[in-house]
Design an enzyme around this catalytic site. Structure first.
Site, PDB file in Angstrom:
ATOM      1  CG  HIS A  42      25.091  40.794 -53.264  1.00 30.81           C
ATOM      2  ND1 HIS A  42      23.754  40.802 -52.940  1.00 30.81           N
ATOM      3  CD2 HIS A  42      25.461  39.498 -53.274  1.00 30.81           C
ATOM      4  CE1 HIS A  42      23.330  39.567 -52.788  1.00 30.81           C
ATOM      5  NE2 HIS A  42      24.359  38.748 -52.971  1.00 30.81           N
ATOM      6  CG  HIS A  45      24.911  39.753 -48.619  1.00 35.40           C
ATOM      7  ND1 HIS A  45      25.935  39.769 -49.535  1.00 35.40           N
ATOM      8  CD2 HIS A  45      24.395  38.509 -48.660  1.00 35.40           C
ATOM      9  CE1 HIS A  45      26.040  38.570 -50.083  1.00 35.40           C
ATOM     10  NE2 HIS A  45      25.117  37.794 -49.583  1.00 35.40           N
ATOM     11  CB  CYS A 150      22.515  22.187 -53.857  1.00 39.07           C
ATOM     12  SG  CYS A 150      23.116  23.796 -54.446  1.00 39.07           S
ATOM     13  CB  CYS A 153      21.089  25.051 -51.218  1.00 36.70           C
ATOM     14  SG  CYS A 153      20.371  25.623 -52.739  1.00 36.70           S
ATOM     15  CB  CYS A 168      20.741  23.189 -57.456  1.00 33.84           C
ATOM     16  SG  CYS A 168      19.946  24.327 -56.314  1.00 33.84           S
ATOM     17  CG  HIS A 171      22.429  27.749 -56.492  1.00 32.15           C
ATOM     18  ND1 HIS A 171      21.869  27.176 -55.381  1.00 32.15           N
ATOM     19  CD2 HIS A 171      22.852  28.973 -56.116  1.00 32.15           C
ATOM     20  CE1 HIS A 171      21.963  28.021 -54.367  1.00 32.15           C
ATOM     21  NE2 HIS A 171      22.547  29.112 -54.787  1.00 32.15           N
ATOM     22  CE  LYS A 319      18.774  35.379 -53.682  1.00 30.49           C
ATOM     23  NZ  LYS A 319      19.034  34.128 -53.009  1.00 30.49           N
ATOM     24  CE  LYS A 322      27.015  32.287 -53.269  1.00 31.97           C
ATOM     25  NZ  LYS A 322      26.015  32.460 -52.227  1.00 31.97           N
TER      26      LYS A 322
HETATM   27  N1  MSP Z   1      24.469  31.647 -44.443  1.00 32.25           N
HETATM   28  C1  MSP Z   1      23.105  31.505 -44.766  1.00 32.25           C
HETATM   29  C2  MSP Z   1      22.233  32.067 -43.668  1.00 32.25           C
HETATM   30  C3  MSP Z   1      22.438  31.429 -42.349  1.00 32.25           C
HETATM   31  S1  MSP Z   1      21.453  32.190 -41.133  1.00 32.25           S
HETATM   32  C4  MSP Z   1      21.570  31.208 -39.840  1.00 32.25           C
HETATM   33  C5  MSP Z   1      22.820  32.266 -46.069  1.00 32.25           C
HETATM   34  N2  MSP Z   1      23.694  33.201 -46.407  1.00 32.25           N
HETATM   35  S2  MSP Z   1      23.621  34.096 -47.756  1.00 32.25           S
HETATM   36  O1  MSP Z   1      24.743  34.972 -47.670  1.00 32.25           O
HETATM   37  O2  MSP Z   1      23.519  33.268 -48.906  1.00 32.25           O
HETATM   38  O3  MSP Z   1      22.291  34.887 -47.675  1.00 32.25           O
HETATM   39  C6  MSP Z   1      22.002  35.668 -46.574  1.00 32.25           C
HETATM   40  C7  MSP Z   1      20.709  36.413 -46.733  1.00 32.25           C
HETATM   41  O4  MSP Z   1      20.822  37.334 -47.795  1.00 32.25           O
HETATM   42  C8  MSP Z   1      19.512  35.517 -47.024  1.00 32.25           C
HETATM   43  O5  MSP Z   1      18.460  35.844 -46.144  1.00 32.25           O
HETATM   44  C9  MSP Z   1      19.116  35.900 -48.413  1.00 32.25           C
HETATM   45  O6  MSP Z   1      17.739  35.843 -48.598  1.00 32.25           O
HETATM   46  C10 MSP Z   1      19.607  37.339 -48.468  1.00 32.25           C
HETATM   47  N3  MSP Z   1      19.747  37.775 -49.840  1.00 32.25           N
HETATM   48  C11 MSP Z   1      20.671  37.386 -50.763  1.00 32.25           C
HETATM   49  N4  MSP Z   1      20.351  37.957 -51.958  1.00 32.25           N
HETATM   50  C12 MSP Z   1      19.231  38.709 -51.812  1.00 32.25           C
HETATM   51  C13 MSP Z   1      18.485  39.543 -52.649  1.00 32.25           C
HETATM   52  N5  MSP Z   1      18.759  39.694 -53.921  1.00 32.25           N
HETATM   53  N6  MSP Z   1      17.452  40.217 -52.079  1.00 32.25           N
HETATM   54  C14 MSP Z   1      17.162  40.154 -50.744  1.00 32.25           C
HETATM   55  N7  MSP Z   1      17.840  39.366 -49.941  1.00 32.25           N
HETATM   56  C15 MSP Z   1      18.813  38.570 -50.465  1.00 32.25           C
HETATM   57  O7  MSP Z   1      21.798  32.001 -46.685  1.00 32.25           O
END
Ligand code: MSP
Length: 690
Positions: A42, A45, A150, A153, A168, A171, A319, A322
């Site tokens: 999304h 990411h 969790c 997380c 959590c 979440h 935020k 998902k």
């Molecule tokens: N897999 C771990 C990261 C491991 S790095 C060695 C993880 N993955 S994640 O898919 O959940 O999130 C990845 C990144 O996307 C995180 O830095 C998270 O902050 C970012 N974001 C997810 N949703 C977001 C927003 N709504 N806004 C900005 N960034 C966001 O955590």
């Protein structure tokens, strides 16, 4: 919804303007977090990945050898569960979602150098090697862990031991009680070395506000860290003890060095590019700023140059992601907007480092004001004048240009300086603001000098030449500046300007005002950013947004199993069901569904998809509702029908008409054809559905 911007007018978080980028150095290495493959990609990411792409292009444009790493985090209990919920083998699940990530990122103009997957055998072997080194150095020991965990997380949580069913805090889902044998990393031994490092290297954790948080967390004491699981099978086996798998964060964090060959014997890239700039969300800062450097210190590997924590993209103050299922859909975005429009908006509208509210309205407003009326308009008017007054061959600034033209030159030079300074501190919004101040200055210069009047006076030919030369040169300088942010449109404008070469390969700081250029005749001028009809696009988005939900269900159920079975399994597994999310009865109770009868219906002029309905909801006055069903229902088909209405939806305007509620329909088939929901028994208007 209105376009709100929590960052626009605030002071930048990086107020000290610390240089984060590698300007003046030979190489630059930037990483994004690697993304979990338990959900679809999304915009949250896409955000850090776009920023990494822009930074890479920015450095390359300045002649710096750069490397951009992104990828996927594919191990762990949650991914195992997501696959189980879909009834597919884990490897098949991860392969499919990785494909979705890559497909989602490509249309955003993201060009990474490497996509690492934690299931890559080279990575797996290197992680085991890192483990062995830490073990040999006496930093790993075996013990027993008992605590609350969790799965979303992938972290143990400190909770009040008196609580029997803790949730959590992030979440809001029940935590799991884990009690098992585990290997531990002596994190506590690194408290002092870390504090000393933060002290000596203020650029290591940024922005400053986050650095202070990390310092006070570490100063508060560090507990040893559990770094293996016996209950998780989908992971990298602990060397010498395969009944344990390596903790996913230990595995995932290592990617930043294993990708460059650490531990593989081929470390040419590591030697060339490490240390990195890690871009991470503030929610995962601690893992990057505390655990990761401790692992590296333990292994004797140089630490990253900077861990920079950015803020969250918000929707409705929360935020996007998902967990809440409220993220802006990348499919809808890319069907309506170009990569460059999205990239510019995210960098300009959200102050990097801070949270920022993101809305479609905000995006359209930015496109119309900054891109269509700003850069696009400057390019069209300037190039049209070159074509009309100079047969398509741009005049060049002369040595003895007028004072006014010299002022424009100075302002553009200043804007260039500020642009690089702000960019270097990752203050993208302010850097772009500087570039746009240059655009405004050129626009004012054109308006003040009225070249269209000069063109009518043969005696004013030299003056006209000076004005157009200044405007054209100013535009050339601005296009170079914005090229890393908007690569496609910059190249388009560059070509329309008759210029040769690639703007992404020309260092703006070395492009002097009035330098000789290789230019061909300007033939075609077309608007780089046409103005968008906000109301029309908002209606299209309304109609479009419904479709991906059904598509999503299909994508995640490629086995042909019923989606409901997958959702049930997912909910049993304690994770968000795909494609929707689990809500409580209280959430449902917030939605006021009522029976109603359609009294009148008509097509809305100039809106193919919209019907205006007047409905009786058993209230004193009938209500007006707009529904995107006109392609499937004629007005006469719906008059007299009993329907179900979401009665407490906030009113909103579509095509200048207010809609006070929403009717319910099933979305059917490939094209998402709406089929109105109704009753088979008689129900009075206003009856509540529960
Ligand atoms: N897999 C771990 C990261 C491991 S790095 C060695 C993880 N993955 S994640 O898919 O959940 O999130 C990845 C990144 O996307 C995180 O830095 C998270 O902050 C970012 N974001 C997810 N949703 C977001 C927003 N709504 N806004 C900005 N960034 C966001 O955590």
């Amino acid at each position: 919804m209105t376009g709100r911007n929590s960052g626009r007018d605030r002071r930048s978080p990086n107020s000290s303007n610390r240089l984060i980028t590698n300007m003046g150095e030979k190489t630059f290495y930037v990483t994004t977090p690697i993304y979990y493959v338990n959900a679809k990609p999304h915009i949250g990411h896409a955000y850090p990945t776009i920023v990494a792409d822009v930074l890479t292009r920015f450095h390359r444009q300045r002649g710096i050898d750069s490397y951009f790493l992104t990828g996927t985090d594919e191990h762990g209990i949650n991914i195992e569960r997501a696959a189980a919920a879909r009834g597919v083998p884990v490897k098949q699940h991860v392969d499919e979602i990785v494909g979705e990530f890559k497909t989602a990122f490509a249309p955003l103009g993201i060009e990474y150098d490497q996509w690492i997957r934690t299931t890559d055998p080279i990575h797996e072997a290197a992680v085991q090697k890192l483990w062995q080194i830490l073990d040999e150095r006496g930093h790993i020991y075996k013990s027993r862990y008992e605590g609350w965990y969790c799965g979303n997380c992938n972290e143990f949580k400190d909770v009040d031991e008196k609580t029997t069913e803790p949730l959590c805090p992030i979440h809001e889902r029940p935590l799991e009680r884990l009690a098992e044998e585990s290997y531990f990393f002596r994190l506590s031994a690194f408290q002092q070395p870390l504090l000393e490092y933060y002290e000596k290297h203020p650029e290591f954790v940024q922005p400053d506000v986050r650095r202070n948080e990390v310092i006070s967390f570490v100063a508060g004491g560090l507990k040893d860290l559990s770094i293996s699981r016996v209950s998780v099978k989908w992971g990298i086996p602990v060397p010498g003890d395969p009944s344990h798998t390596i903790y996913v964060w230990f595995d995932a964090l290592s990617n930043y060095i294993t990708a460059l060959g650490w531990g593989s014997g081929e470390h040419e890239k590591l030697d060339r590019y490490w240390p990195a700039l890690h871009l991470v969300g503030k929610d995962i800062l601690r893992l990057h700023a505390v655990h990761w450097p401790a692992f590296l210190m333990s292994a004797g590997v140089e630490l990253p140059r900077t861990v920079y924590a950015h803020g969250m993209l918000l929707r409705g103050g929360q935020k996007m992601g998902k967990t809440l299922g409220n993220a802006i859909d990348l499919g809808v975005l890319k069907r309506r907007f170009s990569a460059d429009q999205i990239r510019y908006f995210l960098l300009r509208d959200v102050a990097f480092g801070q949270d920022g509210e993101v809305t479609y309205e905000g995006l359209i407003d930015r496109i119309n004001s900054d891109l269509a009326d700003g850069l696009g308009n400057l390019a069209s008017r300037t190039l049209t004048m070159v074509r009309n007054y100079f047969e398509g061959y741009p005049p060049r600034p002369v040595r003895d240009q007028t004072d006014e033209a010299a002022v424009v030159q100075r302002r553009i030079d200043e804007a260039k300086g500020r642009f690089d300074e702000e960019f270097g501190a990752l203050n993208f919004s302010r850097a772009l603001e500087a570039a746009w101040s240059g655009i405004a200055r050129i626009d004012k210069f054109i308006t003040d000098n009225q070249p269209w009047k000069l063109a009518k006076d043969p005696a004013a030919r030299a003056e006209l030449e000076g004005v157009i030369a200044t405007a054209y040169e100013g535009l050339r300088q601005i296009v170079l500046l914005v090229a890393p942010v908007m690569p496609t449109t910059s190249r388009e404008i560059w070509n329309q300007m008759g210029l040769s070469g690639d703007p992404l390969r020309i260092n703006p700081q070395e492009a002097g005002w009035g330098d000789p250029i290789d230019v061909s005749k300007i033939e075609r001028v077309s608007p780089a950013f046409p103005k968008l009809d906000k109301e029309k696009i908002m209606i299209e988005i309304e109609n479009d947004s419904a479709t991906p939900v059904s598509q999503e269900a299909k994508q995640h159920d490629s086995t042909g199993q019923q989606a409901s079975a997958g959702e049930k399994a997912a909910s049993q597994a304690g994770m968000p069901a795909l494609p929707g999310q689990i809500i409580t009865i209280d959430d449902f109770a917030k939605i006021e569904l009522r029976a109603a009868t359609v009294l009148e219906a008509e097509k809305v002029p100039k809106a193919d998809k919209l019907l205006r309905l007047v409905v009786d909801l058993g209230e004193a006055q009938p209500r007006q509702i707009l529904a995107g069903i006109a392609q499937y229902y004629a007005p006469e088909d719906v008059v007299g029908r009993k329907i179900i209405v979401v009665a407490n939806l906030a009113p909103r305007k579509l095509r200048g008409l207010e809609s006070n509620g929403m009717l319910l329909a099933a979305s059917v088939g490939e094209d998402g054809r709406p089929v109105l929901a109704t009753f088979t028994e008689d129900v009075p208007n206003g009856a509540r559905l529960k």
